[in-house]
Structures are given as structure tokens and as C-alpha cells.
Design a protein around this motif. Structure first.
Motif, mmCIF file in Angstrom:
data_model
loop_
_atom_site.group_PDB
_atom_site.id
_atom_site.type_symbol
_atom_site.label_atom_id
_atom_site.label_comp_id
_atom_site.label_asym_id
_atom_site.label_seq_id
_atom_site.Cartn_x
_atom_site.Cartn_y
_atom_site.Cartn_z
ATOM 1 N N LEU A 13 20.302 -13.984 16.029
ATOM 2 C CA LEU A 13 20.096 -14.911 17.150
ATOM 3 C C LEU A 13 18.982 -14.431 18.076
ATOM 4 O O LEU A 13 18.203 -15.241 18.587
ATOM 5 C CB LEU A 13 21.406 -15.080 17.931
ATOM 6 C CG LEU A 13 22.498 -15.838 17.171
ATOM 7 C CD1 LEU A 13 23.829 -15.757 17.908
ATOM 8 C CD2 LEU A 13 22.107 -17.300 16.967
ATOM 9 N N HIS A 14 18.908 -13.125 18.301
ATOM 10 C CA HIS A 14 17.820 -12.595 19.130
ATOM 11 C C HIS A 14 16.471 -12.804 18.434
ATOM 12 O O HIS A 14 15.466 -13.118 19.077
ATOM 13 C CB HIS A 14 18.031 -11.105 19.418
ATOM 14 C CG HIS A 14 18.995 -10.831 20.520
ATOM 15 N ND1 HIS A 14 20.350 -10.966 20.376
ATOM 16 C CD2 HIS A 14 18.793 -10.450 21.815
ATOM 17 C CE1 HIS A 14 20.947 -10.666 21.515
ATOM 18 N NE2 HIS A 14 20.030 -10.357 22.410
ATOM 19 N N LEU A 15 16.475 -12.641 17.115
ATOM 20 C CA LEU A 15 15.231 -12.841 16.354
ATOM 21 C C LEU A 15 14.773 -14.295 16.462
ATOM 22 O O LEU A 15 13.574 -14.590 16.561
ATOM 23 C CB LEU A 15 15.481 -12.478 14.889
ATOM 24 C CG LEU A 15 14.275 -12.183 14.016
ATOM 25 C CD1 LEU A 15 13.477 -11.018 14.557
ATOM 26 C CD2 LEU A 15 14.728 -11.887 12.576
ATOM 27 N N HIS A 16 15.748 -15.199 16.480
ATOM 28 C CA HIS A 16 15.454 -16.626 16.560
ATOM 29 C C HIS A 16 14.791 -16.988 17.889
ATOM 30 O O HIS A 16 14.102 -18.000 18.006
ATOM 31 C CB HIS A 16 16.752 -17.424 16.389
ATOM 32 C CG HIS A 16 16.529 -18.856 16.003
ATOM 33 N ND1 HIS A 16 17.031 -19.911 16.726
ATOM 34 C CD2 HIS A 16 15.860 -19.416 14.975
ATOM 35 C CE1 HIS A 16 16.681 -21.068 16.158
ATOM 36 N NE2 HIS A 16 15.974 -20.782 15.091
ATOM 37 N N ALA A 17 14.990 -16.136 18.892
ATOM 38 C CA ALA A 17 14.390 -16.406 20.204
ATOM 39 C C ALA A 17 12.888 -16.114 20.214
ATOM 40 O O ALA A 17 12.182 -16.528 21.128
ATOM 41 C CB ALA A 17 15.088 -15.576 21.278
ATOM 42 N N LYS A 18 12.424 -15.400 19.202
ATOM 43 C CA LYS A 18 10.987 -15.091 19.145
ATOM 44 C C LYS A 18 10.254 -16.256 18.470
ATOM 45 O O LYS A 18 10.667 -16.733 17.408
ATOM 46 C CB LYS A 18 10.750 -13.804 18.354
ATOM 47 C CG LYS A 18 11.238 -12.564 19.086
ATOM 48 C CD LYS A 18 11.071 -11.317 18.268
ATOM 49 C CE LYS A 18 9.650 -10.827 18.188
ATOM 50 N NZ LYS A 18 9.127 -10.294 19.458
ATOM 51 N N THR A 51 27.280 -7.770 15.467
ATOM 52 C CA THR A 51 25.940 -7.321 15.851
ATOM 53 C C THR A 51 24.876 -7.880 14.900
ATOM 54 O O THR A 51 23.736 -8.117 15.325
ATOM 55 C CB THR A 51 25.846 -5.785 15.900
ATOM 56 O OG1 THR A 51 26.332 -5.248 14.675
ATOM 57 C CG2 THR A 51 26.678 -5.231 17.053
ATOM 58 N N SER A 52 25.246 -8.123 13.638
ATOM 59 C CA SER A 52 24.256 -8.715 12.717
ATOM 60 C C SER A 52 23.961 -10.162 13.111
ATOM 61 O O SER A 52 22.816 -10.616 13.040
ATOM 62 C CB SER A 52 24.731 -8.628 11.268
ATOM 63 O OG SER A 52 25.889 -9.409 11.073
ATOM 64 N N ALA A 55 24.828 -19.718 16.012
ATOM 65 C CA ALA A 55 25.401 -19.311 17.300
ATOM 66 C C ALA A 55 26.898 -19.607 17.340
ATOM 67 O O ALA A 55 27.683 -18.815 17.865
ATOM 68 C CB ALA A 55 24.690 -20.026 18.444
ATOM 69 N N PHE A 77 28.689 -17.011 15.331
ATOM 70 C CA PHE A 77 28.759 -15.783 16.124
ATOM 71 C C PHE A 77 29.891 -15.870 17.145
ATOM 72 O O PHE A 77 30.697 -14.947 17.291
ATOM 73 C CB PHE A 77 27.425 -15.553 16.823
ATOM 74 C CG PHE A 77 27.462 -14.511 17.902
ATOM 75 C CD1 PHE A 77 27.445 -14.879 19.236
ATOM 76 C CD2 PHE A 77 27.507 -13.167 17.592
ATOM 77 C CE1 PHE A 77 27.496 -13.918 20.241
ATOM 78 C CE2 PHE A 77 27.552 -12.197 18.585
ATOM 79 C CZ PHE A 77 27.543 -12.581 19.909
ATOM 80 N N SER A 119 21.691 -23.212 16.114
ATOM 81 C CA SER A 119 22.887 -23.616 16.846
ATOM 82 C C SER A 119 24.145 -23.328 16.027
ATOM 83 O O SER A 119 25.145 -22.814 16.549
ATOM 84 C CB SER A 119 22.767 -25.103 17.184
ATOM 85 O OG SER A 119 23.893 -25.520 17.899
ATOM 86 N N ARG A 175 10.913 -18.560 13.538
ATOM 87 C CA ARG A 175 11.746 -19.758 13.560
ATOM 88 C C ARG A 175 11.643 -20.524 12.249
ATOM 89 O O ARG A 175 12.146 -21.626 12.134
ATOM 90 C CB ARG A 175 11.327 -20.645 14.739
ATOM 91 C CG ARG A 175 11.506 -19.897 16.073
ATOM 92 C CD ARG A 175 11.196 -20.777 17.241
ATOM 93 N NE ARG A 175 12.150 -21.855 17.380
ATOM 94 C CZ ARG A 175 13.367 -21.733 17.905
ATOM 95 N NH1 ARG A 175 13.775 -20.567 18.323
ATOM 96 N NH2 ARG A 175 14.168 -22.764 18.000
ATOM 97 N N ALA A 207 24.214 -11.211 16.198
ATOM 98 C CA ALA A 207 23.445 -11.066 17.440
ATOM 99 C C ALA A 207 21.985 -10.779 17.123
ATOM 100 O O ALA A 207 21.070 -11.300 17.779
ATOM 101 C CB ALA A 207 24.034 -9.941 18.291
ATOM 102 N N PHE A 208 21.754 -9.954 16.099
ATOM 103 C CA PHE A 208 20.389 -9.634 15.675
ATOM 104 C C PHE A 208 19.657 -10.902 15.252
ATOM 105 O O PHE A 208 18.524 -11.158 15.683
ATOM 106 C CB PHE A 208 20.434 -8.612 14.533
ATOM 107 C CG PHE A 208 19.083 -8.182 14.051
ATOM 108 C CD1 PHE A 208 18.450 -8.824 12.989
ATOM 109 C CD2 PHE A 208 18.420 -7.137 14.669
ATOM 110 C CE1 PHE A 208 17.201 -8.430 12.557
ATOM 111 C CE2 PHE A 208 17.159 -6.732 14.239
ATOM 112 C CZ PHE A 208 16.547 -7.379 13.180
#
Lengths: 260, 430
Positions: free
Chosen positions: A215-220, A209-210, A170, A173, A167, A224, A212-213
Motif C-alpha cells: 500500500l505504501h508503494l502504491h502511494a508512489k 506488514t507485507s 487496502a 489489509f 482499494s 501504480r 502495508a508495504f
């Protein structure tokens, strides 16, 4: 008076370092509360110093390299203090913001404290919006990095800590993206173009973009824990280079304003 | 076939690869020498010092990252991934709202509802009750991604439709679009260009430089647009003027104009302005400004060697040659004339000039709309956490299901995760 300002600046840096050391030690919560109080005292003195400078020079102190570093340092600590008051789980994450702030304050001492009146280009509210969003973005980034360091320090970070770190990352970001958007709009007013692939624009984009990278990784689901926390440190490192390192090695549209 | 293509296109793994590649590309473009930023001399030096590296950079497109084909392909593939991912996300939001995904928490029990369950449900009867709040937060991320798509599309449009032109204007000069014709006029007595629909006159330019830094830079214009009365406007940095769909900006170039009347043999008089750029360090110092030009007015071109000293008593030193022969060599003060053969020139004095540029870009507003949508969407995602609770009561028994987003740790802390079942009164819960 100038020497007194330097002394106060040194004392503030020392308070931040002392607070960071207390947070690093695995003491009981009383020790951590003392760290917060030291940081708060430093922050108040720091804010008073910047308010005094504002009063003396007659314009908001956010342009020269000296001012840039000291205001960013103040904002990093202020963001940390506000966040840990709202979420005590973030208390020990203050190590990174406090140490980075102390470092920024010491580094600022090597720069001239001379102020120059604003160019016509800088006489706009967008300067304040853009520069302050940058400071808050660095504050959020430092706190996110601190939280990631906490996760790295645990053998098995909890889901809650992972969620909180995600969080805060985010928020960093969002603030960075808002800063870039504000700067882009201002560029369209001042230079007739909203984006010119200038080095500082490119590296700001790389910072976004780093994040964003990360945060997208955190979604997997598998990313975590500590592995993600290590990756989550990179965007903050990139943001520090973008803000402070880039202009030392390359010229950019920003150079003419920062190194007056 | 569609499903075969759709899944990888919408996948998170593809997003990660593309975003990572974009990050590296931005770093490369921000660090390596780029063709668009190098002067010919700098390019020459780099090619001589690093010939092999330059060849590799040229071959791989790293010498012009942001105009290379692979960068465009990367951006558009990411846009496609984004669009596909957003569509998939919206479909999942629909399923979440209908409760067709596994709940985050499930509690069951008998007897009266625990207080923390009862406070969410007003009705006490048998049946199903659903409460939800923060549902708007579900749309934060899709809105954010739609904003990014808007920026990508608008940015591509903007790059193709943008038009800009730079020019200089001395005080009293008139500029009209179309063929970028210029003239000189007094006050508002000038015509609108029929093609562009506008013309404007620089009434006054105000430049102040101290310690080699610009302290003041302003210009005052009389603007005429088709169908509108003339208006006077002030142009400042950060406050461009809108003229018939274009924006006029101050450039940071300025100098002095040597103003002449050119007296032709048929008796006509035309104004002639010669601009001399002044370095910031020299502004206000009345240092002689030198310039050499081939001037093609009238029949044969003349070569002018000029030295212009502005200030309160301006002087214009001029040597004119034609085919090597000196036509004129002297110094003119205000009101003095020089005979150059086919015409005479009368020196009027010194006026300031400023650099300007005009930009037309209708797509840029879409870019800014994209910024706003992106930021509002992400802020919504950060601030508004969607939650949904479903309670089913049957006689003495009740069952509660709860849905929240993955990182809603407060929801997890309040309700606990997983199932909790109790056989005798109340519930076993965290």
C-alpha cells in the motif's frame, strides 16, 4: 449421506473451475455473466453444505482443517460475488478467488470430516469473530490478487483499475489487521498475554506488514502500474502460507485446535 | 539542520525500507529456531547438527529476533518515521482543506451552470461558494498511524511492567499475594494478606477429560479483597477474574492432591498437600501416580518415595528414608497415620488441584486502545472519501475547482481530470 456431501463438494469445485475458465477466456460480457451465475450456483450449494454440517454437528463448523478450508473457500467466493455485483470492473478478477476456492475444496477432501466438541478455550464468541475475519481477509486478499492479475494482463492498466486494485488491497489489509487484533484480544483472555511471538503470530504480523508495504508503494506515483501489481501479489501468497502452510511445517499454539 | 533531518525521516522511501525489513524480520523470527521456544535438548541437537549455521544466527541475532537490539532499533526507527510522516500528513491535510494544493479537476464556462455543477451549489449569485463533504475521511490515515504509535509505545511499556506468576491450588487451599503464601481454610475464614490486599480460596475445581481432551475446566473461588465483603466467583477459560488489579487465569494443568494432617510433637496440627500432576490420558482412570521428593519439614530432611492412587478409595503408598535408613514403609488409607519421627502424618484423602496463573499488566489496555484507534482510523479512510468543490461566478462566467484524494476514481469518473475550458455557453467536459 457422507458420500453425497463429498459429491456435492466436488460439483461445487467443478462449478467454480468452470466459472474461472469462462472468466479467463476473452469472451463477450455475456460469457462473464454466465461465469458469475455458475459461481453463484456453486456458492449456494456450498452454503447449503456448510449449513447442513452445522446442523448435524451442532456447533459452528470453523475449527478443524476440513472446516477451515471449506468455510474459507465459501467466503472467498461470496466476497467475490458481492464485490463484482457492486463493481462490475472486478468481474474478471474472480479467476483467483474461484480457482483458490476450488483448490481449497479439493484439498479439504483429504482431511477427516470428523468433528469434535469444542474445548473450553473455544467456547467464546471471539472464536467466531477471529475465524470469520480470517476468512473475509482471505476473501479480500484473493480478490485483490485477482485484480492485480487483471492489471498484469493489460499492457497499460488504467488509473481506474489501479485505484480499484489499491482499494481492494487496502480492504484486505484492514480485514487481516482486524483479524489479528481480535485474535490478540482473545489470547489475552485465554492465555493471559496478548502477543507471544508464536510462529503463527509472527507470520500474521509479516502478512500485515507485507500488505502495508504494497500500500505504501502504491502511494508512489511511479508504482501504480504492472510493476506494482506484481508486488501486490506477494501479500496474498504470504497470507496463504500463514493460514495453510505454516502449520504443516511448524508447530504453533494453533496446531492443537486445527488438527484435532 | 532540522529540515535536513526531517525530510529523510518523514520520507516514504524510508517507510518502505523499514516496513520491508520488518516483514523479513517477522518471517525469520517465525521460521528459524528461536532460543525462547527451544528446550535445552532441542537447542543442543540443533547446535550439534548445524554448528556453523547456529554460530551465524547467534552472531547476527537471528536466534532471538524479537529480543535483539537491531529489531528494537528497527521498530523505534519506524515509529519515528511514522511520527514524522503523520505530522507531515496533517500539515498537508491543512493545505488541502484551504485549497492550497493543485485541484484534481478544473472546469470553466459561460452561461447557466451545467446540472451536475448546479446540484452542488444552492446559491446562484456572483462570488465564491465552497462545498465539501467527507472531510473527516482526511483524518483516517493519521488516526491509523497514531494508533500504531500507541501500540508500539504501549507494547514497550507492557513488556517492562508485566508481571506474572504460575502456581497450583488444591481444593480448600488459600492463596494470597505478596510472598505467595498458601494455607488451607474452611469457607471464607481466612485472612487477607496485608501487603497484597487480597486472598482467595479454591472452593471447588471441576475437570472433565474425554478422549484425552479437556471437556470441562472450571473453578470456584471465595475471594477476599481489602475493604470489600467476601465474594464467590466462578473462573472459566476466556473469563479471567480481576483481583486487585491483577487477572487470574486457568492454566491447563491439573491433577490430584494427597491431603494430610501433619501432627507435630507440641500438639499443633498443620495441613499438608502434595500435588500429583495427571496426564490427560490418565484422568479419571485412578492410575497410580508416582513422585519422589526431598521433604524438609521439621529438623532433618526426609526422602519420600510416593505412589498415590486417587479415586473413591484413595491409597497412599509411602517409603521414607533418612540418610539411607528407612523411617517408614507402608500404605495409608483415609484416616490412617504414619510416624515419621519428628512428626506424624494422617492421610485424609484425595482432592483435585488445578494450575493457575496471575498476570499484572496495566499497559495492556493501552495496547487495546491502540488496536481500536488503528482500526477505526483505517475504516474511516476506506469508507469516507473527502471531496471539496469551489465555484467562482462572475457575471456570466463561472469556474469550478475540485479536490479529491488520489484514488477516488469515482470522482475522476464523474468530473474528468485536468482542465476544460469553453468560450461559448456551457462547459466542455467529460
Amino acid at each position: 449421506m457422507k458420500e453425497l456431501g463429498l459429491i456435492v463438494q466436488g460439483v461445487v469445485a467443478a462449478l467454480y473451475v468452470a466459472a474461472a475458465v469462462l472468466l479467463l477466456l476473452r469472451v463477450r460480457s455475456g460469457g462473464h455473466l454466465l461465469a458469475v451465475r455458475l459461481a453463484f450456483a456453486g456458492c449456494v450449494a456450498h452454503a447449503a453444505l456448510m449449513a447442513y454440517r452445522w446442523w448435524v454437528i451442532g456447533q459452528i463448523p470453523i475449527v478443524t482443517r476440513y472446516e477451515d478450508l471449506t468455510v474459507d473457500a465459501l467466503t472467498m467466493v461470496a466476497v467475490y460475488l458481492a464485490a463484482q455485483w457492486r463493481l462490475p470492473q472486478l468481474r474478471r478478477a474472480g479467476v483467483v478467488p474461484l480457482l483458490v476456492s476450488a483448490g481449497a475444496l479439493v484439498w479439504a477432501m483429504s482431511y477427516s470430516r470428523v468433528s469434535v466438541p469444542f474445548d473450553p478455550s473455544l467456547r467464546t464468541n471471539w472464536l467466531i469473530i477471529h475465524a470469520q475475519l480470517n476468512s473475509f481477509a482471505l476473501g479480500g486478499g484473493a480478490l485483490a490478487a485477482g485484480a492485480a492479475m487483471l492489471m498484469l494482463g493489460e499492457k497499460q492498466p488504467s488509473n481506474e483499475m489501479s485505484a480499484i486494485t489499491g482499494s481492494v488491497t487496502a480492504w484486505a489489509f484492514f480485514l487481516w489487521a482486524a483479524m489479528v487484533a481480535a485474535g490478540s484480544y482473545w489470547a489475552s483472555l485465554a492465555w493471559g498475554r496478548y502477543w507471544g511471538w508464536d510462529p503463527i503470530e509472527n507470520w500474521s504480523f509479516a502478512t500485515i506488514t507485507s500488505y502495508a508495504f504494497a500500500l505504501h508503494l502504491h502511494a508512489k506515483a511511479k508504482w501504480r502500474g504492472r510493476a506494482w501489481a506484481a508486488v501486490a501479489l506477494l501479500p496474498f501468497a504470504i497470507s496463504l502460507f500463514t493460514t495453510y502452510g505454516l502449520l504443516m511445517v511448524m508447530s504453533s499454539l494453533h496446531s492443537q485446535y486445527v488438527f484435532q | 539542520m532540522l529540515r535536513f533531518l526531517w525530510r529523510p525521516l518523514a520520507s516514504l522511501n524510508l517507510s518502505l525500507i523499514l516496513i520491508g525489513a520488518l516483514t523479513l524480520a517477522a518471517m525469520a523470527g517465525g521460521t528459524l529456531p528461536q532460543l525462547r521456544r527451544l528446550s535445552p535438548a532441542q537447542l543442543d541437537r540443533f547446535q550439534n547438527e548445524w554448528p556453523v549455521m547456529w554460530q551465524v544466527m547467534d552472531w547476527t541475532g537471528l536466534s532471538a529476533v524479537f529480543s535483539s537490539a537491531w529489531f528494537y532499533a528497527l521498530c523505534w526507527l519506524l515509529a519515528a518515521n511514522l511520527a514524522a510522516g503523520t505530522a507531515q500528513h496533517l500539515w498537508r491535510i491543512g493545505r488541502w482543506r484551504q485549497g492550497r494544493v493543485a485541484p484534481s479537476v478544473r472546469l470553466a464556462g459561460e452561461g447557466p451552470l451545467p446540472e451536475r455543477v448546479a446540484r452542488h451549489f444552492a446559491s446562484a449569485g456572483d462570488g465564491e461558494a465552497i462545498v465539501g463533504h467527507g472531510i473527516l475521511g482526511l483524518f483516517g490515515l493519521p488516526l491509523f498511524h497514531i494508533g500504531i504509535l500507541t501500540i508500539v509505545v504501549a507494547g514497550t511499556l507492557s513488556a517492562s511492567v508485566q508481571f506474572s506468576t504460575r502456581f497450583e491450588m488444591g481444593q480448600g487451599e488459600v492463596y494470597s499475594g505478596g510472598g505467595a503464601s498458601k494455607g488451607v481454610a474452611e469457607g471464607a475464614d481466612f485472612d487477607i494478606d496485608p501487603e497484597s490486599g487480597y486472598a482467595f480460596r479454591l472452593d471447588e475445581a471441576h475437570v472433565e477429560v474425554r478422549d484425552e481432551r479437556i471437556r470441562e475446566l472450571q473453578a470456584y473461588f471465595t475471594i477476599r479483597e481489602r475493604g470489600q465483603p467476601p465474594r464467590q466467583e466462578q473462573l472459566l477459560v476466556n473469563h479471567p477474574l480481576r483481583i486487585v488489579g491483577q487477572s487470574l487465569y486457568l492454566d491447563k494443568k491439573f491433577g490430584y492432591t494427597a491431603a494430610f494432617d501433619r501432627l507435630l510433637s507440641d500438639g499443633t496440627v498443620r495441613r499438608l498437600h502434595i500435588h500429583f500432576e495427571v496426564p490427560r490420558a490418565e484422568w479419571g482412570k485412578n492410575t497410580p501416580l508416582k513422585r519422589r521428593d526431598m521433604v524438609a519439614l521439621g529438623d532433618a530432611p526426609l526422602f519420600w518415595h510416593m505412589s498415590f492412587t486417587p479415586g473413591e478409595a484413595p491409597r497412599f503408598a509411602l517409603q521414607v528414608t533418612r540418610d539411607g535408613a528407612v523411617v517408614y514403609d507402608g500404605v495409608l488409607g483415609p484416616g490412617e497415620e504414619a510416624d515419621l519421627g519428628s512428626y506424624r502424618i494422617k492421610f485424609l484423602g484425595a482432592l483435585p488441584w488445578i494450575g493457575l496463573f496471575m498476570v499484572a499488566d496495566w499497559a495492556v489496555r493501552m495496547v487495546f486502545v491502540g488496536y481500536v484507534v488503528t482500526l477505526v482510523g483505517f475504516l474511516l479512510h476506506l469508507l469516507v472519501l473527502p471531496r471539496r468543490l469551489r465555484l467562482v461566478r462572475q457575471g456570466d462566467r463561472w469556474e469550478l475547482e475540485g479536490w479529491a484524494v488520489r484514488d477516488d476514481w469515482r470522482f475522476e469518473a464523474e468530473w474528468g481530470g485536468g482542465e476544460a475550458l469553453s468560450k461559448q455557453g456551457g462547459s466542455k467536459s467529460a
